[in-house]
Design an enzyme around this catalytic site. Structure first.
Site, short mmCIF file in Angstrom:
data_model
loop_
_atom_site.label_atom_id
_atom_site.label_comp_id
_atom_site.label_asym_id
_atom_site.label_seq_id
_atom_site.Cartn_x
_atom_site.Cartn_y
_atom_site.Cartn_z
N GLU A 50 0.87 -1.18 0.00
CA GLU A 50 0.00 0.00 0.00
C GLU A 50 0.90 1.22 0.00
O GLU A 50 1.70 1.39 0.91
CB GLU A 50 -0.84 0.08 1.28
CG GLU A 50 -1.81 -1.03 1.51
CD GLU A 50 -2.45 -0.89 2.91
OE1 GLU A 50 -2.24 0.14 3.60
OE2 GLU A 50 -3.15 -1.81 3.30
N ASP A 61 -4.55 8.51 11.58
CA ASP A 61 -3.20 8.01 11.83
C ASP A 61 -2.63 8.43 13.18
O ASP A 61 -2.81 9.56 13.62
CB ASP A 61 -2.27 8.46 10.71
CG ASP A 61 -2.56 7.73 9.41
OD1 ASP A 61 -2.59 6.49 9.46
OD2 ASP A 61 -2.79 8.39 8.39
#
Lengths: 267, 398
Positions: A50, A61
């Site tokens: 990815e 995140d």
């Protein structure tokens, strides 16, 4: 038409194991360093990569990926670097996807983004902040260019919602193992196993588990019930903490080899 | 492949919606349901009205400012005094509504973001009133600029978390609050402070602030016998503006004018005028105008006013702009500070620097429309918190 990612999951099914999926932001630790890292991961046995599109406001995140995104953005990483990294990965023979927040896609142009994914050998895109309710235009584009629209499900997702999301998903379903942001954790939540079985009740698509996996033991455990194991922050932490780029590349290569064993030894 | 239509709920034309991690969808549905049911629940509405009467100090009054108006083309100027609310700004309207919803949902903990500290102080106040745990995220840069408000929040029992990621300002405080919410959503309500964010926030926060326009529409009619010619407000995220605009939207003859923070000037690139100088995009869970670069990365905003220093704007404003129902103009730092000083010296009212942008706007609009017009301005906050900034600007030794 099937993508490299679709074919990868068919292959690991016949090999009776889980796929190992690695995440790395484009332009991290540098443009050239990212290319080297992608190659090192592919050689060490990662099945799919990815490529993260670094974004200024990454609300999904944790601190590790935030720091990597900051470094990458300060170096001026843009959409074309993301597509170049995607091409590097697909040229290495691994399935490759992009993971990005929605705004960079919208700014680049929805149709054009899907086209560039396809043109650079990518299999699909993971869109962690794009709910299916906002996906009309995106699904037209992913369908047009035959790439996989990959959606994330969470332990809080209702069964009804899981069915709704998986009916629009392609490639694999991304099961977020915990309620929280990305980052290595000492244990993978028990929620993950439950979520995977609830997802399987609605779809025959492969299911990959992400968020918190960092060791061979965890990879082995997750591979016992999922079709894919996603590792991101653990690789990034090694690159951030390394004394030199070559030390960092060596470290991620060693981790990838260990994880590749992990996804093969649970069944 | 069959493509399903976008849901109409939570969209303002092509703006609004929900662009959030899947983990938050359930909580947003829960909040939406709680909001819809509470708006039809007489017990909830009367509890909120009673709090506004006995705690906030509503209805807020209208003050006519003829000496200030002499500098605005002689137009009749009326101020809606949200600065006289408890905690010193309109922000209390929203936080009281949301803490009642928090209790209704059975949650025990609230989190909030703050830039200048006005919303953080209001949130900490409401949490203290209701006995809720309160954590306020504030950019490290802002905790330094607004240390007095940090102390106020701590005195009120809140925990203030300095945010060290990104640009260390309001935008990053929102990111950090969203991360907390994703992790703790089961027992935590995110008390968002403005009309942005994922649905239902833009609608819900507007519903809690629309009392400003409803009161002032009645008050202005009683005072002048007619509707105002224009309603003016400053726009950062846009909560005070949507609050005073909303009741007037059906009144086609009433101009609605929002004033964004022009910073050093929109042409310099150092500003926070999102509609005037930005483009459509997604930030913090909603589609609206955004200050962004060619890669869709959010660009840092600049304004002398910490409360307007935000690179996004509420989606309803984007919609009102695009359909032409409201106008948006930019006011530079120096224009705002001139109006700030003028209101202090002509009327004995120290406004928030945010609000001073609307006052500067009135000085321009007043000259355009002439002495027969009536302008209603939302005086959204008082300026006590800005004394240090203003003293520095005007060279007053502290």
């Amino acid at each position: 038409m099937s993508t490299s990612l679709d074919r990868l999951f068919e292959k690991v099914r016949t090999e009776n194991r889980a796929a190992l999926i690695a995440y790395i932001p484009a332009g991290f630790p540098s443009i050239e360093g990212c290319n080297k890292a992608i190659k090192a991961l592919a050689v060490a046995g990662v099945d799919a990569i990815e490529i993260g599109f670094p974004y200024s406001d990454p609300v999904m995140d944790g601190p590790t990926i935030q720091e990597a995104a900051d470094i990458s953005l300060k170096a001026g990483t843009g959409a074309h670097d993301v597509f170049a990294a995607l091409k590097t990965a697909s040229d290495c023979g691994v399935a490759s996807v992009v993971m990005t927040y929605w705004n960079p896609i919208e700014k680049f142009g929805v149709d054009k983004f899907a086209q560039y994914i396809s043109d650079n050998g990518g299999s699909g895109v993971i869109t962690p902040d794009l709910p299916i309710e906002e996906s009309t235009q995106w699904l037209v584009a992913t369908d047009k260019y035959d790439i996989n629209p990959i959606y994330v499900l969470a332990p809080s997702s209702s069964d009804e919602r899981i069915g709704k999301v998986t009916s629009k998903t392609g490639g694999f379903v991304y099961a977020a193992s915990v309620m929280g942001v990305t980052g290595a954790r000492t244990s993978v939540s028990v929620n993950a196993r439950d979520l995977v079985s609830r997802i399987r009740a609605t779809t025959s698509l492969p299911v990959a588990v992400g968020l918190g996996v960092s060791t061979r033991e965890q990879a082995c455990e997750v591979a016992g019930y999922a079709d894919g194991v996603i590792v991101g922050s653990a690789f990034i932490k090694l690159l951030l903490n390394a004394q030199s780029e070559s030390d960092g590349l060596h470290a991620i290569s060693e981790l990838a080899k260990a994880l590749a064993l992990g996804v093969r030894e649970s069944r | 492949m069959i493509v399903e239509n976008n849901v109409a709920d939570g969209h303002f034309g092509e703006y609004g919606g929900r662009f959030v991690p899947e983990a938050l969808i359930g909580a947003l549905n829960e909040l939406e349901n709680a909001h819809i049911s509470s708006q039809k629940d007489p017990a909830f509405l009367s509890e909120l009205a009673e709090l506004h009467r006995t705690y906030t100090g509503r209805p807020s009054i209208i003050t006519e400012v003829p000496r200030f108006a002499e500098h605005a083309g002689g137009a009749r100027i009326l101020l809606k005094r949200e600065d006289l609310n408890h905690t010193g700004s309109h922000k209390i309207n929203n936080v009281l509504g949301q803490v009642l919803l928090t209790k209704r949902m059975g949650k025990k903990r609230i989190i909030a973001e703050t830039g200048a500290g006005q919303h953080g102080v209001a949130a900490a106040t409401a949490a203290a009133l209701m006995g809720l745990e309160c954590v306020v995220y504030m950019g490290e840069e802002d905790t330094r600029r607004q240390s007095l408000n940090v102390a106020r929040m701590k005195l009120l029992g809140a925990q203030v978390v300095p945010v060290t990621s990104g640009s260390r300002t309001l935008k990053d405080a929102i990111n950090e609050a969203m991360r907390d919410w994703v992790t703790n959503v089961a027992d935590t309500h995110y008390l968002l402070g403005t009309v942005t964010g994922p649905h239902p926030f833009p609608t819900m926060v507007r519903d809690f602030h629309k009392i400003i326009g409803e009161e002032s529409r009645t008050q202005v009619l009683a005072l002048t016998g007619k509707l105002p010619d224009a309603v003016l407000a400053c726009v950062g995220g846009g909560s005070n503006a949507i609050g005073i605009f909303h009741a007037f939207i059906p009144d086609a003859g009433v101009r609605l004018i929002g004033f964004e923070a022009g910073g050093d000037g929109v042409e310099t690139g150092r500003h926070a005028a999102t509609i005037s100088g930005g483009s459509p995009g997604v930030l913090h869970g909603t589609r609206s105008y955004v200050l962004q670069d060619e890669n869709g990365q959010t660009v840092e905003s600049h304004s002398i006013s910490a409360g307007l220093d935000y690179p996004g704007v509420g989606p309803e404003h984007a919609y009102l702009h695009d359909i032409g129902r409201a106008e948006y103009r930019a006011i530079n730092d120096n224009q705002a500070m001139e109006a700030f000083s003028l209101l202090c010296k002509t009327e004995g009212i120290i406004p928030a620097i945010e609000t001073a942008h609307a006052l500067a706007g009135a000085m321009i609009i007043g000259k355009e429309v002439g002495p027969d017009a009536t302008l209603l301005i939302n005086l959204s906050g008082r300026g006590d918190k800005d004394v240090q900034t203003a003293a520095q600007y005007f060279g007053i030794p502290l």
